[in-house]
Enzyme design. Structure first.
Site, short mmCIF file in Angstrom:
data_model
loop_
_atom_site.label_atom_id
_atom_site.label_comp_id
_atom_site.label_asym_id
_atom_site.label_seq_id
_atom_site.Cartn_x
_atom_site.Cartn_y
_atom_site.Cartn_z
NE ARG A 136 6.28 27.66 0.16
CZ ARG A 136 6.88 27.32 1.35
NH1 ARG A 136 7.43 27.34 1.84
NH2 ARG A 136 7.78 26.10 1.21
NE ARG B 49 12.93 22.95 4.54
CZ ARG B 49 11.90 24.43 4.58
NH1 ARG B 49 11.52 24.34 6.02
NH2 ARG B 49 10.93 25.41 3.80
CD GLN C 296 7.87 31.63 1.48
OE1 GLN C 296 8.11 30.49 2.22
NE2 GLN C 296 7.02 32.56 1.58
CG HIS D 247 12.80 28.17 0.82
ND1 HIS D 247 12.10 27.08 -0.19
CD2 HIS D 247 12.51 28.95 1.72
CE1 HIS D 247 11.12 27.21 0.75
NE2 HIS D 247 11.27 27.67 1.45
CG ASP E 284 14.46 34.53 6.04
OD1 ASP E 284 14.11 34.42 6.52
OD2 ASP E 284 14.97 33.96 4.72
CB CYS F 176 9.68 32.90 3.48
SG CYS F 176 11.22 32.87 4.66
N1 CP Z 1 8.90 29.60 4.80
C1 CP Z 1 9.44 28.31 4.94
O1 CP Z 1 9.52 27.70 4.30
O2 CP Z 1 8.77 28.20 5.91
P1 CP Z 1 9.07 26.70 6.62
O3 CP Z 1 10.35 26.60 7.20
O4 CP Z 1 8.27 26.22 7.80
O5 CP Z 1 8.74 25.08 5.96
N1 NVA Z 2 16.55 31.40 4.88
C1 NVA Z 2 16.09 30.41 6.07
C2 NVA Z 2 14.42 29.90 5.31
C3 NVA Z 2 13.76 29.17 6.48
C4 NVA Z 2 11.85 29.07 5.31
C5 NVA Z 2 16.53 29.41 6.29
O1 NVA Z 2 17.45 29.18 5.15
O2 NVA Z 2 16.79 28.68 7.46
#
Ligand code: CP
Ligand code: NVA
Length: 299
Positions: A286, A101, A131, A128, A218, A258
């Site tokens: 997930r 990530r 997700q 992502h 989101d 998410c």
């Molecule tokens: N939805 C999601 O990816 O959550 P986290 O940021 O907690 O991993």
């Molecule tokens: N769009 C958000 C998703 C978090 C899971 C981010 O990138 O922070």
């Protein structure tokens, strides 16, 4: 066979996505009891915070017989400037898969190019995909099929929105995006998928949700955009998912997010906690989809 990565939804065909979701369903029901990761290790590299991604991959690896390493980029040499390509080759000599990530999507592509083991995108500024696997499973649980279903995305044209566009293109369902001007999804991703399925980008949330089966949103400021939060909060006025907006969707519509959610910003408490919300199933899913993904790539 050469290694497979999962950096974006179109890395898999529609058939492969359906197989993955089917396997995730069998894992969830308890019908699947194999441990294909026995003796294997997943390295989890995080340059951003996480609850669901971190826990689902770590617990999932353990349940499949393997072991997961949590590597905060603050603590490993990557954070001190060791090149991604060097990190990729070193990890490839010691572990069996990498989940990462981070910010720039190009960094994940470089990691995958230099790694000789599967690389999984656990979120970038652009995408992502992990997700979306959970969101697709949750949608299938609600409706039994994606065929003929319409998804409405309300708010920022961000990493989640871009991955929904990819899923719509590969799987062939309709997607409508409502976002303010200047916050549209990635143009290239939109155009590629618009050639494959019915997509709409509008400035009108009511137009996007009309008769939709899935309503999803989101946060307005994603990780890394904290400094823009105030300006974004202003730009996104009118993009709140509330009960009045949900009433314009199909009567059986579900609400997805998410998470983490900002109650009172992109969604009301009443919708998030209401009867149409599937967000806790979505979060649980997930775990099941991440397990199915690892079984397919690393098993
Ligand atoms: N939805 C999601 O990816 O959550 P986290 O940021 O907690 O991993
Ligand atoms: N769009 C958000 C998703 C978090 C899971 C981010 O990138 O922070």
């Amino acid at each position: 066979m050469s290694k497979r990565d999962f950096l974006s939804i179109p890395d898999f065909t529609a058939d492969e996505l359906h197989s993955l979701l089917d396997l995730a369903g069998r894992m969830k029901s308890g019908a699947y009891r194999e441990r294909p990761l026995t003796g294997k290790t997943l390295a989890m590299v995080f340059a951003k915070s996480s609850t669901r991604t971190r826990v689902s991959f770590e617990v999932g690896t353990l349940q499949l017989g393997g072991h997961a390493l949590f590597l905060s980029s603050r603590d490993i040499q990557l954070g001190r400037g060791e090149p991604i390509r060097d990190t990729a080759r070193v990890l490839s000599r010691m572990v069996d898969g990498i989940m990462i990530r981070t910010f720039a999507h190009a960094d994940v592509e470089e990691l995958a190019r230099f790694a000789t083991i599967p690389v999984i995108n656990g979120l970038t500024d652009l995408l992502h995909p992990c997700q979306i696997l959970a969101d697709l499973l949750t949608t299938l649980e609600a409706f039994g099929t994606l065929k003929g279903k319409t998804v409405a995305w309300i708010g920022d044209g961000n990493n989640m929105c871009n991955s929904w566009l990819n899923a719509a293109g590969v799987l062939g369902f309709e997607l409508r995006v409502a976002c303010p001007q200047g916050y549209e999804p990635d143009r290239g991703i939109f155009e590629r998928n618009a050639a494959l399925t019915s997509l709409l980008v509008t400035g009108d949330p009511e137009e996007a949700v009309a008769g939709a089966h899935v309503v999803t949103t989101d946060v307005w400021a994603s990780m890394g955009q904290e400094a823009e939060a105030a300006q974004r909060a202003e730009a996104f006025q009118g993009y709140l998912v509330d009960e009045a907006l949900m009433r314009r969707a199909d009567p059986k519509a579900i609400f997805l997010h998410c998470l983490p959610a900002h109650r009172g910003e992109e969604v009301t408490e009443a919708v998030l906690e209401g009867p149409q919300s599937r967000v806790w199933d979505e979060a649980e899913n997930r775990l099941h989809v991440q397990k199915a993904l690892m079984a397919m790539l690393m098993g």
